[in-house]
Enzyme design. Structure first.
Site, PDB file in Angstrom:
ATOM      1  N   GLU A   1      45.896  49.952  40.969  1.00  0.00           N
ATOM      2  CA  GLU A   1      46.032  49.454  39.602  1.00  0.00           C
ATOM      3  C   GLU A   1      46.783  50.443  38.705  1.00  0.00           C
ATOM      4  OE1 GLU A   1      42.001  51.589  39.693  1.00  0.00           O
ATOM      5  OE2 GLU A   1      43.316  50.480  41.057  1.00  0.00           O
TER       6      GLU A   1
ATOM      7  N   HIS B   1      38.336  39.737  44.542  1.00  0.00           N
ATOM      8  CA  HIS B   1      39.652  40.358  44.708  1.00  0.00           C
ATOM      9  C   HIS B   1      40.786  39.418  44.320  1.00  0.00           C
ATOM     10  CE1 HIS B   1      38.438  44.194  46.504  1.00  0.00           C
ATOM     11  NE2 HIS B   1      37.474  43.513  47.125  1.00  0.00           N
TER      12      HIS B   1
END
Length: 365
Positions: free
Chosen positions: A287, A257
């Protein structure tokens, strides 16, 4: 502009700081007028010599006018508010000591004005200046009292003058100490106001900016879109695009991450470098990003997105070696009178088509 307003602006100017200093000056002038009235009453009752009183009134009046001129010219002369306040206080103290010397049996009442003068300085002078002014006033008052009792002990008994001086010293020193405490309180309030202003600015940033990418967040983007609808309610010429980083979940799974966060940060830097002056890019969620292109035809908007894609393809991403980053985009032109929500929905459908067609491409709705 009314005649009265023009007159006020002529006398007080338009600068806020200058007006504040002139307001203090006007307050002292009111005090001068009251004192002049009392002195004239003393003259009419035979308590004060008329010629001496007239000279003092003329001296005080010309001094007040001189300080008005100094305040109006303070910016050009480089005079600070505290310097003007202390200078005017010294002048007022001189007038007060002269009034004390000619007021006969009412002289003790005149000394009330010295405390009032020190109180006026609390708002402009620094504590050290106020303390020095109090000490100077005591020295001046002591000199006048000594001279009076030495030259006319019958009218000015030494013990009376000494006790009067003692009362004045206590009042002035206490006022000076209170001035110091008030200055501390004023400084603390200024610091708290500055801290509150900084905190409000931090809250504003947190409420409008995405912490990870430093782009505007979804909430702020809604406000931008509403403002754009008001600016251009029924016209074409605005494009909207939804962008999604390709295979972002794989980046998180393969590199972690922290690497995914690095991709988002690098993407935001590369994307912003490709925008026009009025374009707005927001992190829409995860995203996914929303791009507003005001006053842009579809071909212009596509050129912006293509330029952005080139930068994203070549951007370095810490922690993600050997992987080319790309994005898919759905582009829509806002129709006349169309809410932005509908244009975003069409851009979302175009984004879905771009993903279905193999990603790393731009599809026009």
């Amino acid at each position: 502009m009314s005649l009265l307003r023009r007159l006020v602006e002529l006398l007080y100017g338009s600068d806020r700081a200058l007006r504040r200093m002139l307001q203090y000056w006007a307050a002292t002038c009111v005090l001068y007028v009251v004192c002049i009235g009392l002195v004239l009453v003393q003259v009419s009752r035979g308590m004060t010599d008329g010629e001496t009183a007239h000279r003092l009134i003329v001296f005080g009046s010309w001094g007040a006018l001189a300080f008005y001129a100094l305040i109006r010219a303070s910016a050009r002369l480089g005079l600070k508010p505290d310097q003007l306040a202390v200078s005017q206080a010294v002048f007022s103290m001189i007038c007060t000591m002269c009034a004390y010397a000619i007021s006969g049996p009412l002289r003790a009442a005149v000394l009330v004005m010295t405390v009032l003068i020190i109180a006026f300085c609390m708002f402009a002078a620094r504590p050290r200046q106020t303390l020095l002014l109090s000490i100077g006033s005591l020295a001046g008052a002591g000199g006048v009292m000594y001279w009076l009792q030495a030259h006319d002990p019958l009218r000015y008994p030494p013990m009376t003058e000494l006790l009067t001086f003692g009362y004045l010293a206590g009042a002035l020193l206490a006022t000076a100490l209170l001035s110091g405490e008030m200055s501390k309180l004023r400084s603390r309030l200024k610091r708290q106001r500055r801290e509150l202003s900084d905190a409000l600015e931090t809250i504003r940033v947190l409420a409008t900016v995405d912490e990870l990418t430093s782009l505007v967040n979804r909430r702020r983007m809604h406000e931008v879109l509403e403002a754009e609808e008001r600016r251009q309610p029924d016209e074409n010429g605005t494009c909207i695009a939804l962008l999604d980083i390709d295979f972002f979940k794989q980046v998180n799974d393969q590199f972690g991450h922290a690497a995914g966060d690095a991709v988002l940060r690098s993407f935001s830097i590369a994307a912003r470098a490709s925008l026009r002056a009025n374009d707005v890019l927001a992190r829409w969620g995860g995203e996914e990003f929303l791009l507003l292109l005001p006053d842009a035809a579809p071909e212009d908007a596509r050129h912006v997105l293509e330029r952005m894609a080139e930068r994203v393809h070549g951007m370095p991403v810490p922690g993600v070696q050997g992987r080319r980053i790309s994005f898919s985009a759905g582009l829509a032109t806002r129709r006349a009178g169309e809410p932005f929500a509908d244009a975003i929905h069409r851009a979302d459908n175009a984004l879905y088509q771009a993903k279905e067609a193999g990603r790393d491409r731009i599809v026009l709705a």
